[in-house]
Design a protein around this motif. Structure first.
Motif, PDB file in Angstrom:
ATOM      1  N   TRP A   1      16.811  -8.624  41.504  1.00 39.26           N
ATOM      2  CA  TRP A   1      15.741  -8.143  42.385  1.00 39.26           C
ATOM      3  C   TRP A   1      16.150  -8.247  43.843  1.00 39.26           C
ATOM      4  N   THR A   2      17.239  -9.012  44.114  1.00 40.73           N
ATOM      5  CA  THR A   2      17.712  -9.179  45.472  1.00 40.73           C
ATOM      6  C   THR A   2      18.751  -8.142  45.885  1.00 40.73           C
ATOM      7  N   ALA A   3      19.437  -7.554  44.902  1.00 39.58           N
ATOM      8  CA  ALA A   3      20.327  -6.419  45.145  1.00 39.58           C
ATOM      9  C   ALA A   3      21.348  -6.661  46.253  1.00 39.58           C
ATOM     10  N   TYR A   4      22.083  -7.771  46.195  1.00 39.71           N
ATOM     11  CA  TYR A   4      23.078  -8.058  47.232  1.00 39.71           C
ATOM     12  C   TYR A   4      24.212  -7.032  47.217  1.00 39.71           C
ATOM     13  N   PRO A   5      24.537  -6.453  48.372  1.00 43.45           N
ATOM     14  CA  PRO A   5      25.806  -5.746  48.485  1.00 43.45           C
ATOM     15  C   PRO A   5      26.908  -6.774  48.699  1.00 43.45           C
ATOM     16  N   PRO A   6      28.153  -6.461  48.596  1.00 37.11           N
ATOM     17  CA  PRO A   6      28.687  -5.152  48.233  1.00 37.11           C
ATOM     18  C   PRO A   6      28.598  -4.794  46.756  1.00 37.11           C
ATOM     19  N   TYR A   7      28.082  -5.708  45.914  1.00 38.63           N
ATOM     20  CA  TYR A   7      27.981  -5.345  44.493  1.00 38.63           C
ATOM     21  C   TYR A   7      27.106  -4.104  44.307  1.00 38.63           C
ATOM     22  N   THR A   8      26.020  -3.999  45.136  1.00 31.26           N
ATOM     23  CA  THR A   8      25.122  -2.852  44.994  1.00 31.26           C
ATOM     24  C   THR A   8      25.526  -1.690  45.890  1.00 31.26           C
ATOM     25  N   GLY A   9      26.664  -1.809  46.550  1.00 30.99           N
ATOM     26  CA  GLY A   9      27.155  -0.688  47.343  1.00 30.99           C
ATOM     27  C   GLY A   9      27.698   0.401  46.444  1.00 30.99           C
ATOM     28  N   ILE A  10      28.029   1.530  47.042  1.00 31.47           N
ATOM     29  CA  ILE A  10      28.418   2.685  46.229  1.00 31.47           C
ATOM     30  C   ILE A  10      29.745   2.445  45.535  1.00 31.47           C
TER      31      ILE A  10
ATOM     32  N   TYR B   1      22.939  -8.560  55.226  1.00 31.35           N
ATOM     33  CA  TYR B   1      21.963  -8.216  54.184  1.00 31.35           C
ATOM     34  C   TYR B   1      21.227  -9.467  53.718  1.00 31.35           C
ATOM     35  N   ALA B   2      22.006 -10.528  53.483  1.00 29.76           N
ATOM     36  CA  ALA B   2      21.365 -11.760  53.020  1.00 29.76           C
ATOM     37  C   ALA B   2      20.313 -12.215  54.028  1.00 29.76           C
ATOM     38  N   ASN B   3      20.656 -12.166  55.301  1.00 26.26           N
ATOM     39  CA  ASN B   3      19.701 -12.583  56.328  1.00 26.26           C
ATOM     40  C   ASN B   3      18.475 -11.676  56.355  1.00 26.26           C
ATOM     41  N   LEU B   4      18.705 -10.372  56.348  1.00 25.44           N
ATOM     42  CA  LEU B   4      17.573  -9.444  56.394  1.00 25.44           C
ATOM     43  C   LEU B   4      16.701  -9.581  55.163  1.00 25.44           C
ATOM     44  N   PHE B   5      17.347  -9.610  53.986  1.00 25.10           N
ATOM     45  CA  PHE B   5      16.548  -9.667  52.757  1.00 25.10           C
ATOM     46  C   PHE B   5      15.687 -10.919  52.722  1.00 25.10           C
ATOM     47  N   TRP B   6      16.249 -12.052  53.091  1.00 23.37           N
ATOM     48  CA  TRP B   6      15.470 -13.285  52.977  1.00 23.37           C
ATOM     49  C   TRP B   6      14.532 -13.494  54.146  1.00 23.37           C
TER      50      TRP B   6
ATOM     51  N   VAL C   1      12.350 -20.437  57.617  1.00 19.40           N
ATOM     52  CA  VAL C   1      13.114 -21.145  56.599  1.00 19.40           C
ATOM     53  C   VAL C   1      14.074 -20.280  55.797  1.00 19.40           C
ATOM     54  N   TRP C   2      14.199 -18.997  56.136  1.00 19.91           N
ATOM     55  CA  TRP C   2      14.859 -18.059  55.229  1.00 19.91           C
ATOM     56  C   TRP C   2      16.294 -18.432  54.852  1.00 19.91           C
ATOM     57  N   LEU C   3      16.956 -19.192  55.696  1.00 21.08           N
ATOM     58  CA  LEU C   3      18.356 -19.491  55.423  1.00 21.08           C
ATOM     59  C   LEU C   3      18.548 -20.358  54.186  1.00 21.08           C
TER      60      LEU C   3
END
Lengths: 694, 297, 210
Positions: free
Chosen positions: A186-195, A291-296, A346-348
């Protein structure tokens, strides 16, 4: 970029993308399960259409529900979406527990690809298409009535938000039959979710379904906040609002500020995938840590968006079923607001292990533990609400009590994880999975089930069967412990999340116990459905037309069950907290008003369903690169909005005489009803009028 | 019916608690940090236990007070007083806010110190220099390069028991996470960046390591064995590998870089010059790479 | 509510149109809240740009290589003037009995805004001709996203202006139309502020190599 022309009819879609074709071409167990799920969806949709035709329900569906902008109808539709999506996601959870319980030195029944889609849809659906719609639905239904208002500030916008969220849910359902879903979680981290690493359509389904619902949620937040600030009844200052409205306010503020980072993150991922941008790619200046920062930055306030309404529900349920005013109102308000503010700091803690060093980790770790303070205060305030009360163990109250005990265990593991060094060992393990389920199931889910049990009689005019509710409660409770306590152990034993096959035999017993627990959880869900069916069948013996089956304390209990379209014949004047209890004690609860006025209510509108259909088209077209359909859908959506702005007659008037006639008839019915003491709350004596103990 | 419900609830809570306790007995025979094989994992476990004990101060009172309250203030009670408007008490407020603040202050103090003590980048105190290993995460395998010995191993790593090991890590594909649970915590590995992990195995033994960050179809198979041995055994292994195993040259690397699950570990007798730095540089266009915390190397 | 409607920041219609002023309270408040959400969006785009403007260049073009400061300056002047003209339109809405003043200032605003967009599109075109495409580096991806998101917002504002001019024609200056124009004004001014930040933190800072 893609090579389809603008006018390519179906973009990248091919017949092989239909799941039944895949089952036919590759008849393994995993594909059969997938095909079966798709069949359930298709057959379910067809059955619904057939039943609607048979019972001549299409007119009602369209004119009374889909085109309605009444917050009560919209609220119910949100909750229906939530229940449908809960059915799917809970089955997915059971399926994953099953796979893990047999896949020790054995591939099991699910391929890694199928398993990857399952944990991604399970998480995405539960958060975005089950929990969010559920809380939005409950706030929609109850908050305006608790404020003494007739509706939210922007009724049409409300309907549009529902349409956008439903469109997102529809996309996820479509992905069950057409194409595959993302395997990125559900978190869809890139680069795994990149093209480069996920070239198919799966991640695109995730991106667009999430984007649609996140826009809907932002608009909902604006709507709710404006309603609470501007739509309160005369005399209802902020500190006379029920606590559920305070939590709704804080939730709305979080919605307004927290959805933007998600919208940006998904849009950037889309640009990387569709247009070759370099936001999160490995090379050419991309930075996956962004991405990690923005998503969280979104993700952490998101979980507080989910839990704060549940906290509000527990405040209402516990005080009502203790026959007592809530303990520590001001403390609870301060605690709620502190939680809302702190949730942005607290997102970090979701990526302590990303290597940013001890300074940052320690600061965010301490900030994370700080949130535990107001949360702990709330738990004790709820306990003290029960002290010196008269506690009745209805189904809603049982869920609330189980929440208190179970949630603090989750809070304990949360404090454990807040410590960066321990998190280094527990991150991404089943300990983490157990922790967050330990927060959302007893917290959000039990809160929403409690709200459903609590306010169902108000919404539909008859009580739910308590015995089935309690049976469901025991299944959910025991099921929760049996499913997730073993996961804590497994996490400490080195077992990681998102794992399709295991190689350590000592895990087996725990995994099997967990699967049995999952079956119990599913039973709990089924029993809720049974409860509903039984209650509908017995509805005549369970009617509560007088509207106050629980001796409620706030204004939503002061009108009929179900309430009239305009909520209140005359807007009440409020003089303190627990406004309805106050009225009952003054003998004013069912007094005839002196003056009636015409009431203007918004007319129905086709704009929201049109935008919903357009949004489904837009999302589907973007997933499959059907560019002409993207353009058409975009035009439909904006065309509907612009066309609507030229409509001048947007309200209809209910004349004062009709309001008077309906209201006086109901008051007469109430005055002729016998009052029910709390001891007979669960019997047919209870027609919704409470005995007032002076 | 109501009394039955309350007793069942108490039973449920006790069972839950018992369950939590029994796992620790079973867990001693497994692969987690709850069964530590080195000082870092041990410190992590002790840290966990200390947190639980401190938190018990706020949690246990609830577990006791709640059933008591449910019993005493039930609808048909004979003993509890009914005060429907009682909603505030200063002493209770001070206790409810004050005690958590004190608890968080204590835990915060501990957290601050432990975060620095157990920072993966912090070199471990020792009389000798650490054993240097470079690790590259691929799909779905781990490549370990020993720069001082000029050998490499895939899906297994050799370390010296009692001697600190410093891993420098990167990824050749997507974001992954390196962990040997019985020795310590984890750290992400990311393309174009270098992260570090300092570990120590107290005694010789075999400890399983893995990737914890989901990276596709072979994720569940991406495990490796850590072999902790004496310095003499390690040197012997390095010499033997150097003499008899094929080189990790461009061709061999290309084979490893393909997404695949290897049936067995592999070893290489020599390593192409600057392979590790080269992998990092391949993503940054030759520009100075950075550590994950933004500092230059 | 039976109390006096509060004044909101910006143009208040109280002295010339009591009814519209009373209707405006929740509507304008809600729109300010929505603008706050939009500002958070831009804030994140700025933060992303800041983190990628130096470290994300990947050996490709740097700000000094591709930013045309004089063009950006003219765009700034166009947009700032358009805010002034919209202010005149708002005053005409409130005080002028004759519709033609309002229409004149709106059309002038539209022309200035369209000029802004035209120049920005031209800037992007020139950059792509030089090879400074968003696919070249993370810095350029972030630059295009930030500036183009602003540009898309401005374009949406222009479309909204066209719709409002149509509504003035078809519906006249009803309460609904007035409230929409007030919201469009807030939207337009907010975009102007965002552009000032872009001009400062992207163009000026970039060229000064700070």
């Amino acid at each position: 970029m893609t090579s389809e022309s603008f006018f390519s009819l179906l973009g990248t879609l091919t017949p092989q993308d239909i799941s039944f074709v895949q089952t036919f071409e590759n008849p393994v167990m995993s594909e059969f399960i997938d095909g079966a799920a798709g069949s359930v969806l298709v057959i379910g949709a067809i059955t619904t259409a057939v039943l609607l035709t048979y019972y001549r329900g299409w007119k009602t569906l369209w004119f009374d529900w889909l085109t309605s902008v009444d917050h009560k109808k919209i609220g119910i539709m949100y909750i229906v979406v939530a229940f449908v999506m809960l059915a799917r996601a809970i089955i997915e959870g059971v399926l994953m527990r099953y796979q893990q319980s047999i896949a020790v030195n054995d591939p099991g029944v699910l391929t890694p690809d199928h398993f990857g889609q399952l944990f991604s849809t399970h998480g995405s659906i539960m958060i975005f298409f089950m929990a969010m719609p559920f809380i939005t639905g409950v706030i929609n239904y109850i908050m305006p009535q608790q404020l003494g208002a007739r509706d939210v500030s922007f009724p049409l916008l409300n309907a549009i938000s529902l349409a956008l969220t439903t469109a997102g849910a529809a996309l996820v359902m479509i992905s069950l039959v057409v194409g595959k879903f993302s395997t990125g979680g559900w978190t869809a981290y890139p680069p795994y979710t990149g093209i480069e690493f996920s070239p198919g359509e799966g991640v695109d389904y995730w991106i667009w379904s999430i984007s649609l619902t996140s826009i809907g949620t932002t608009l909902t937040g604006v709507n709710f906040a404006t309603t609470i600030y501007k739509n309160r009844a005369p005399g209802m200052t902020l500190f006379r609002m029920p606590l559920f409205c305070w939590t709704s306010l804080c939730t709305s503020v979080l919605m307004i500020f927290a959805m933007a980072p998600l919208t940006i993150a998904t849009l950037m991922l889309a640009l990387d995938r569709y247009a070759g941008f370099h936001f999160f790619t490995n090379d050419l200046g991309g930075n996956m840590m962004n991405y990690a920062n923005l998503f969280w930055l979104f993700g952490h306030p998101e979980v507080y968006i989910l839990i704060l309404p549940a906290f509000g529900v527990f405040s209402e349920v516990i005080s009502t079923f203790s026959g007592k005013t809530i303990y520590g109102y001001k403390s609870l308000v301060v605690a709620t607001m502190s939680i809302a503010v702190l949730s942005f700091t607290v997102w970090l803690h979701h990526f302590f292990t990303m290597g940013q060093g001890a300074n940052l980790n320690a600061i965010f770790g301490i900030a994370t533990m700080l949130i535990g303070v107001p949360t702990g205060v709330k738990v004790y305030d709820w306990l003290l609400t029960m002290v010196r009360g008269r506690i009745r163990l209805t189904t809603a109250m049982l869920f609330s009590i189980m929440f208190l005990v179970t949630f603090v265990i989750g809070g304990l593991t949360g404090v454990i994880l807040a410590n960066p060094p321990v998190d280094f060992a527990a991150h991404n393990s089943l300990f983490l999975v157990a922790h967050f389920h330990n927060m959302v199931i007893p917290g959000v889910l039990f809160g929403m089930i409690a709200s459903y049990q609590f306010w169902f009689p108000k919404a539909f005019g008859f009580r739910l069967a308590e015995s089935w509710g309690k049976a469901s409660f025991w299944c959910w409770s025991i099921g929760f412990y049996l499913t997730f306590m073993p996961l804590y152990a497994l996490g400490l034993m080195g077992a990681m999340r998102r794992t399709v096959e295991w190689f350590r035999p000592e895990y087996l017993g725990w995994l099997q116990a967990s699967f049995v627990g999952a079956l119990l959880l599913f039973s709990g869900f089924i029993l809720l459905i049974v409860q509903l069916i039984v209650s509908v069948r017995q509805s005549d013996q369970r009617r509560v037309p007088a509207g106050d089956p629980w001796d409620g304390r706030s204004l939503e209990w002061s009108n009929s069950a179900p309430p009239p379209e305009y909520n209140f014949a005359v807007i009440p004047e409020v003089s303190g907290q627990d406004a309805f209890t106050r009225l009952k004690q003054q003998g004013q609860a069912y007094a005839s008003p002196t003056d009636y006025e015409d009431i203007a209510v918004p007319k129905n509108s086709i704009v929201a369903p049109v935008i919903g259909v357009g949004a489904i088209g837009l999302g589907f077209a973007l997933v499959w690169h059907i560019w002409w359909l993207v353009a058409v859908s975009f035009i439909i959506i904006w065309g509907a909005a612009i066309a609507r702005s030229f409509v001048t007659e947007t309200e209809r008037v209910i004349p004062a005489s009709k309001v008077r006639a309906d209201h006086e008839a109901w008051l007469q019915q109430v005055r002729e009803s016998a009052t029910a003491p709390r001891e007979q709350e669960d019997t047919s004596t209870n027609v919704g009028r409470a005995e007032v103990i002076a | 019916m109501r009394r039955h419900q309350k007793l069942t609830k108490i039973l449920l809570h006790s069972t839950g608690g018992l369950l939590l306790l029994t796992f620790s007995a079973a867990a001693t025979a497994s692969n987690g940090f709850i069964n530590p094989a080195g000082p870092i994992a041990e410190a992590l476990r002790d840290h966990l236990v200390s947190i639980v004990l401190v938190m018990a101060v706020v949690i246990v009172p609830l577990f006791i007070a709640l059933p008591w309250t449910l019993w005493r203030y039930r609808l048909r009670t004979k003993s509890g007083s009914y005060q429907p408007n009682w909603e505030f008490s200063w002493p209770l407020e001070i206790l409810i806010w004050g005690l958590p603040v004190v608890i968080v202050a204590i835990l915060g103090w501990n957290l601050w110190h432990q975060s620095y003590e157990l920072d993966p980048y912090k070199p471990l105190a020792a009389t000798e220099a650490p054993l240097e290993i470079q690790a590259i995460a691929l799909d779905w395998k781990w490549v370990f390069i020993y720069p001082d010995q000029n050998v490499a191993s895939v899906n297994e790593v050799m370390i010296v028991a009692g001697r600190p090991v410093r891993f420098r890590l990167t990824s050749g594909t997507v974001m992954q996470s390196f962990m040997i649970p019985r020795l310590g915590g984890q750290i992400y590995t990311m393309a174009g960046m270098e992260t570090q992990m300092n570990l120590l195995a107290s005694e010789p033994g075999q400890f399983r390591g893995l990737n914890t960050q989901y990276n596709g179809m072979g994720f569940a198979n991406q495990k490796f064995m850590t072999n902790a041995m004496s310095q003499a055994d390690f040197d012997a292994w390095a010499t033997k590998t150097s003499a008899s195993n094929p080189p990790l040259n461009d061709a061999a690397w290309a084979l490893l870089a393909k997404p695949s699950v290897l049936p067995a570990p592999q070893s290489f007798g020599s390593v192409a010059e600057g392979l590790f730095n080269g992998v990092i540089a391949s993503f940054t266009g030759g520009h100075p790479h950075m550590k994950a915390d933004g500092a230059d190397l | 509510m039976n109390r006096q409607p509060v004044l909101h920041p910006g143009l208040n219609l109280g002295s010339t149109d009591e009814y519209s002023h009373a209707q405006s309270e929740p509507v304008i408040f809600g729109f300010w809240v929505f603008l706050m959400a939009d500002l958070v969006l831009f804030a994140i785009l700025f933060a992303t740009y800041a983190s990628m403007s130096v470290q994300g260049q990947a050996g490709g073009p740097s700000p000094t290589d591709v930013f045309d400061l004089s063009s950006a300056f003219i765009e700034t002047m166009l947009l700032l003037s358009s805010s002034i003209t919209f202010g005149m339109a708002s005053l005409a809405l409130k005080y002028k009995a004759d519709r033609s003043h309002l229409v004149f200032w709106l059309v002038l605003t539209f022309c200035l805004g369209a000029g802004f967009i035209g120049m920005e599109v031209r800037d992007f075109w020139i950059m792509t001709q030089q090879g400074a495409v968003p696919q070249r580096s993370g810095f350029l991806s972030a630059f295009y996203m930030l500036v183009a998101t602003h540009g898309i917002h401005v374009t949406a504002g222009l479309c909204w202006m066209v719709v409002m001019l149509l509504q003035l024609l078809v519906l006249g200056r009803t309460t609904q139309v007035k409230l929409r124009l007030m919201r469009l004004a807030l939207f337009w001014h907010m975009l102007d502020i965002v552009w000032v930040c872009i001009f400062t933190f992207v163009y000026l800072f970039g060229v000064a190599a700070l």
